[in-house]
Design an enzyme around this catalytic site. Structure first.
Site, mmCIF file in Angstrom:
data_model
loop_
_atom_site.group_PDB
_atom_site.id
_atom_site.type_symbol
_atom_site.label_atom_id
_atom_site.label_comp_id
_atom_site.label_asym_id
_atom_site.label_seq_id
_atom_site.Cartn_x
_atom_site.Cartn_y
_atom_site.Cartn_z
ATOM 1 N N HIS A 108 0.815 -1.223 0.000
ATOM 2 C CA HIS A 108 0.000 0.000 0.000
ATOM 3 C C HIS A 108 0.840 1.260 0.000
ATOM 4 C CE1 HIS A 108 -4.087 -1.725 0.899
ATOM 5 N NE2 HIS A 108 -3.300 -2.777 1.036
ATOM 6 N N ASP A 167 3.786 9.444 -0.885
ATOM 7 C CA ASP A 167 2.589 8.705 -0.464
ATOM 8 C C ASP A 167 2.299 7.611 -1.485
ATOM 9 O OD1 ASP A 167 0.288 8.008 0.935
ATOM 10 O OD2 ASP A 167 -0.363 10.083 1.181
HETATM 11 P P1 ADP Z 1 -2.811 6.657 4.958
HETATM 12 O O1 ADP Z 1 -3.210 5.281 4.555
HETATM 13 O O2 ADP Z 1 -1.345 6.885 4.853
HETATM 14 O O3 ADP Z 1 -3.322 7.066 6.298
HETATM 15 P P2 ADP Z 1 -4.759 7.723 2.983
HETATM 16 O O4 ADP Z 1 -5.009 9.133 2.553
HETATM 17 O O5 ADP Z 1 -4.647 6.754 1.870
HETATM 18 O O6 ADP Z 1 -3.468 7.718 3.914
HETATM 19 O O7 ADP Z 1 -5.941 7.235 3.895
HETATM 20 C C1 ADP Z 1 -6.333 7.918 5.035
HETATM 21 C C2 ADP Z 1 -7.749 7.503 5.397
HETATM 22 O O8 ADP Z 1 -7.978 7.859 6.752
HETATM 23 C C3 ADP Z 1 -8.817 8.223 4.566
HETATM 24 O O9 ADP Z 1 -9.836 7.312 4.250
HETATM 25 C C4 ADP Z 1 -9.327 9.294 5.512
HETATM 26 O O10 ADP Z 1 -10.673 9.659 5.313
HETATM 27 C C5 ADP Z 1 -9.167 8.615 6.860
HETATM 28 N N1 ADP Z 1 -9.035 9.629 7.919
HETATM 29 C C6 ADP Z 1 -8.091 10.584 8.014
HETATM 30 N N2 ADP Z 1 -8.302 11.358 9.089
HETATM 31 C C7 ADP Z 1 -9.404 10.884 9.693
HETATM 32 C C8 ADP Z 1 -10.132 11.275 10.866
HETATM 33 N N3 ADP Z 1 -9.769 12.308 11.625
HETATM 34 N N4 ADP Z 1 -11.209 10.531 11.176
HETATM 35 C C9 ADP Z 1 -11.582 9.487 10.417
HETATM 36 N N5 ADP Z 1 -10.935 9.089 9.313
HETATM 37 C C10 ADP Z 1 -9.859 9.778 8.950
HETATM 38 O O1 F6P Z 2 -2.007 2.720 4.326
HETATM 39 C C1 F6P Z 2 -0.814 2.801 5.008
HETATM 40 C C2 F6P Z 2 -0.949 2.398 6.450
HETATM 41 O O2 F6P Z 2 0.304 2.269 6.953
HETATM 42 C C3 F6P Z 2 -1.647 1.102 6.708
HETATM 43 O O3 F6P Z 2 -0.847 0.008 6.537
HETATM 44 C C4 F6P Z 2 -2.051 1.314 8.104
HETATM 45 O O4 F6P Z 2 -3.076 0.482 8.514
HETATM 46 C C5 F6P Z 2 -2.449 2.770 8.127
HETATM 47 O O5 F6P Z 2 -1.574 3.371 7.242
HETATM 48 C C6 F6P Z 2 -2.475 3.402 9.510
HETATM 49 O O6 F6P Z 2 -1.312 3.131 10.237
HETATM 50 P P1 F6P Z 2 -1.277 2.206 11.540
HETATM 51 O O7 F6P Z 2 -1.885 0.915 11.180
HETATM 52 O O8 F6P Z 2 0.167 2.131 11.884
HETATM 53 O O9 F6P Z 2 -2.093 2.931 12.568
#
Ligand code: ADP
Ligand code: F6P
Length: 481
Positions: free
Chosen positions: A160, A378
């Site tokens: 991912h 990212d």
């Molecule tokens: P990562 O996997 O690195 O966290 P992404 O942008 O791919 O980054 O995914 C982040 C996910 O977490 C999105 O679906 C977003 O809506 C969710 N998210 C981020 N901040 C919040 C929050 N404060 N409450 C609920 N969901 C959140």
């Molecule tokens: O999408 C990337 C990612 O590292 C996932 O593998 C992971 O579940 C998410 O971000 C949030 O991080 P964590 O699982 O360390 O809270």
């Protein structure tokens, strides 16, 4: 596209929830959107620690057609596997932050052992004909452990997060072991073609591998298929979230706080809202983004009193020093910026660490004129896709997107692309977004909408599984469990 009939067994560190409550992290969002449609078994960590750890009793929860089965970690496993190896070694390395990466053999040993234990615990659940799909950087060794435990069926893997260039990856003491272990999978998927290319280059340059064609790669006696499968969201469902009463309440709340004192309702009485939504992670470029907003207020003073930047940044991995340090820096920078520019009736930057439901977040996106998605690196970034799906077609907002986000490959036709390290560039992109005429906003949004509604979570899951079904024989698998 033919729906695959085989049972899907997904393995990832985080498991669920399937609900719309919301949890910060792209893996859970993408995978639960996909699994809700497909059904199957989802296996991983319970999120809890116990004295028994990976030897603990399983917990099982069934929601609709998905069975979620999890086991615990001991405190020692949590530290060595998750905090140290996954998040102090692999995460910074794969996001090009060698300066933050720490390597030690104790956590390397625990990481390998936890992969072994998860494979051993999964084995009794596997049935003939299953499609086993392992996810993310927590489980690089899982495939080879399953093979050693006797599993002969179809085995796929999806990363991912980015796969960094071979020069950077080779700094990891176990780099060869990890990549050799990844060759046990039949199909190895990446978010973008750039990540796939980095992996292939490592295999050819470091391990003497050979590219047989656009997808097949041979290293020694192993042949694997590699391909990019960009992850998406359930776009239809997200667009529905955005018009739910809960989303409407949040949108309205934001319009209220953006209204100037005594001003009438409507656009002319409001301040323009910029939003950012990210886990509080150094890879997301939050500090650089704050500097970009500060530069906007310096260089385009008409925004003073007229633009509000709301950054939602839920805390993540706070036990890791680099994350705790980042929190201090962000709080300090936000305080400094507000101290410098705030007036009695205007606070330019608001940062909050709380979680929101997915519907509430959709309302927040819909209230924004500009969404700032400026990671330094990212894998994909689902926030960018959620923002697009949530917009009002008659008055859509503008996406400012980093050139280093995987999502750029699909959204570049409509977003404003920025170099997140270039403060002037970020400020100019913000100014362009805040002043963009409605017709141009609509045109750009339409292009992005097309991409987000085509490259959905369901599409990602189905194309991966279709390819996995076909790949086993090509990759030299022996079939059966
Ligand atoms: P990562 O996997 O690195 O966290 P992404 O942008 O791919 O980054 O995914 C982040 C996910 O977490 C999105 O679906 C977003 O809506 C969710 N998210 C981020 N901040 C919040 C929050 N404060 N409450 C609920 N969901 C959140
Ligand atoms: O999408 C990337 C990612 O590292 C996932 O593998 C992971 O579940 C998410 O971000 C949030 O991080 P964590 O699982 O360390 O809270």
């Amino acid at each position: 596209m033919a729906e695959t009939q085989s049972r899907l067994v997904a393995v990832s560190n985080r498991v669920g929830p399937l609900s719309d409550e919301g949890q910060a992290g792209g893996l859970v969002v993408g995978l639960s959107d996909a699994l809700k449609r497909h059904g199957g078994l989802w296996f991983g960590w319970s999120g809890e620690t116990s004295a028994e750890g990976t030897q603990s009793r399983e917990k099982t929860e069934v929601q609709e057609n998905v069975e979620m089965t999890t086991i615990d970690l001991t405190e020692e496993e949590l530290k060595g596997f998750y905090l140290d190896y996954a998040n102090r070694s692999l995460w910074p390395l794969l996001h090009y932050r060698l300066d933050l990466a720490e390597f030690d053999r104790a956590s390397d040993r625990i990481y390998r052992n936890v992969n072994h234990r998860f494979a051993v615990r999964l084995m009794p659940h596997l049935r003939e004909g299953d499609l086993v799909w392992v996810h993310d950087y927590h489980f690089f060794y899982m495939g080879s452990e399953l093979r050693q435990a006797g599993y002969k069926g179809r085995l796929g893997y999806f990363l991912h997060i980015p796969f960094c260039s071979p020069e950077v990856f080779s700094a990891l003491p176990a780099s060869h072991d990890i990549v050799r272990a990844m060759l046990a999978y039949d199909l190895v998927g990446f978010q973008t073609e750039r990540d796939r290319r980095n992996f292939v280059n490592f295999c050819t340059g470091e391990l003497g591998g050979e590219e047989l064609d656009e997808e097949r790669l041979r290293v020694g006696d192993r042949t694997v298929i590699t391909r990019a499968f960009p992850i998406g969201i359930d776009a239809e469902a997200y667009a529905r979230f955005a018009v739910s009463p809960e989303a409407g309440e949040h949108e309205e709340m934001l319009r209220d706080i953006s209204r100037r004192r005594g001003a009438p309702e409507g656009e002319e009485g409001g301040r323009k809202l910029i939003v950012g939504v990210d886990r509080m992670d150094y890879s997301k470029g939050l500090l650089e983004r704050f500097y970009g907003f500060e530069r906007l207020l310096e260089d385009y003073p008409e925004n003073r009193g007229n633009a509000i930047f709301l950054q939602v940044a839920p805390l993540s991995r706070s036990e890791v020093d680099a994350y705790a340090d980042l929190r201090h820096q962000l709080e300090h920078t936000a305080g400094h910026l507000n101290g410098r520019f705030a007036t009695l009736d205007w606070t330019p930057l608001q940062m909050m660490t709380r979680g929101f439901t997915r519907k509430a977040l959709a309302g927040i996106y819909r209230a924004a004129r500009v969404c700032l998605v400026t990671p330094l690196r990212d894998g994909m970034n689902l926030v960018a896709k959620e923002f697009v799906a949530a917009q009002d077609p008659d008055d859509p907002g503008v996406l400012v997107l980093s050139r280093f986000a995987g999502a750029l490959a699909e959204l570049k036709g409509g977003c404003i692309t920025v170099n997140p390290y270039n403060t002037d560039d970020v400020a100019a992109a913000l100014q362009k977004g805040l002043t963009m005429p409605l017709e141009e906003r609509k045109r750009r949004w339409q292009v992005m909408r097309e991409a987000v509604f085509t490259g959905t979570a369901q599409h990602w899951c189905q194309t991966f599984l279709d390819r996995l079904e076909a790949s086993h024989d090509e990759a030299g698998g022996t079939g059966g469990k």
